[in-house]
Enzyme design. Structure first.
Site, short mmCIF file in Angstrom:
data_model
loop_
_atom_site.label_atom_id
_atom_site.label_comp_id
_atom_site.label_asym_id
_atom_site.label_seq_id
_atom_site.Cartn_x
_atom_site.Cartn_y
_atom_site.Cartn_z
N HIS A 1 -17.18 2.17 -12.60
CA HIS A 1 -17.27 2.92 -13.86
C HIS A 1 -18.59 3.67 -13.98
CE1 HIS A 1 -13.86 0.40 -15.07
NE2 HIS A 1 -13.65 1.28 -16.04
N LYS B 1 -21.31 2.35 -19.46
CA LYS B 1 -20.39 1.29 -19.92
C LYS B 1 -21.19 0.01 -20.18
CE LYS B 1 -16.09 -1.04 -18.60
NZ LYS B 1 -15.59 -0.95 -19.98
#
Ligand code: NAP
Length: 245
Positions: A133, A137
């Site tokens: 990711h 995040k």
């Protein structure tokens, strides 16, 4: 016409949801709220569904307020474990007219990836997940990886599989990932990534890799809109978009 409010409306996902709701001829955007905005203004606003893309820290108190005030909710925010899901189920039981959808992943391809991984899990000795990711995040592992790992663990148990082979006796902390259920999950965070996941299976003389890539947040929107349309006609907690597909 479905009246929709969005929480986390200035966030990366929330901003996309605002645009998608505004563009949908069957929906009307009633409110776009972010950190610091009071949820009280939703009472009496005619809102049918509230969409929450906030943070794992904020979502539980949002849900407490929304469910207790009779509003249906579509939740994309991640970070739900069994204990949190049990609290939501209890809140829903006390407010039976309310429908809540919690979906760790709204991308149709990701939902299918989870289903294929669950099916494959019963046939292979070894299985691990790598999720990748963007570096902004805040939670690791991702909600999608946790959910996939749990589904795979259950599938392995039902199939009666033995524990995975692994001869590691010395390792640096974290080198073998974190266990979710029985499955090691490895989290990568790097600039340039959006949301990606690989599920790797190993058996005698073969491997199978199932990979899903979200390359743009727009890819989550058809699933969010589907969730909004469906959640108004169910009651209680629905966990996973697959139940609506
Ligand atoms: P983000 O850009 O940080 O957006 C979160 C937004 O919520 C921010 O604007 C934040 O404000 C705001 N916020 C924080 N607390 C709030 C509160 N109590 N009430 C209202 N707004 C609040 O994060 P994101 O990338 O959009 O992701 C949001 C969540 O969705 C994360 O949990 C992520 O993992 C998840 N996600 C889920 C999916 C899925 O398919 N289910 C897909 C992608 C992401 P501040 O910035 O001022 O704190």
């Amino acid at each position: 016409m479905i009246n929709v409010a969005v929480l986390g409306a200035q966030g990366r996902m929330g901003a996309q949801v605002v645009k998608s709701v505004e563009a949908d001829s069957g929906m009307s955007l009633i409110a776009a709220l972010d950190l610091g905005d009071s949820l009280e203004q939703l009472i009496g606003s005619g809102t049918h569904v509230v969409v929450d893309f906030t943070t794992p820290d904020a979502v539980m108190s949002n849900l407490d307020f929304l469910i207790n005030n009779g509003m249906n909710v579509v939740v994309g925010t991640t970070g739900f474990d069994d204990a949190k899901l049990a609290i939501i189920k209890k809140l829903c039981a006390a407010n039976p007219s309310v429908g809540v959808l919690i979906a760790p992943n709204f991308a149709i391809g990701a939902v299918l990836m989870m289903e294929f991984a669950t099916k494959a899990a019963q046939y292979f000795e070894s299985a691990e997940i790598i999720e990748l990711h963007h570096p902004d995040k805040v939670d690791a592992p991702s909600g999608t990886a946790s959910r996939t790992a749990q589904l795979m663990t259950d599938a392995r148990k039902s199939a009666g599989l033995a524990p995975m082979p692994d001869a590691t006796t010395t390792s640096l902390e974290g080198a073998r990932g974190s266990l979710v259920g029985d499955i090691p999950v490895h989290s990568v965070r790097a600039r340039g990534l959006v949301a990606h996941q690989e599920v790797i299976f190993g058996g005698l003389g073969e491997t199978l890799t199932i990979r899903h890539d979200s390359i743009d947040r727009a890819g989550f929107m058809p699933g969010v809109l589907l969730g909004i349309r469906k959640v108004i006609s169910v009651s209680g907690l629905t966990h996973g978009l697959d139940k609506f597909m």
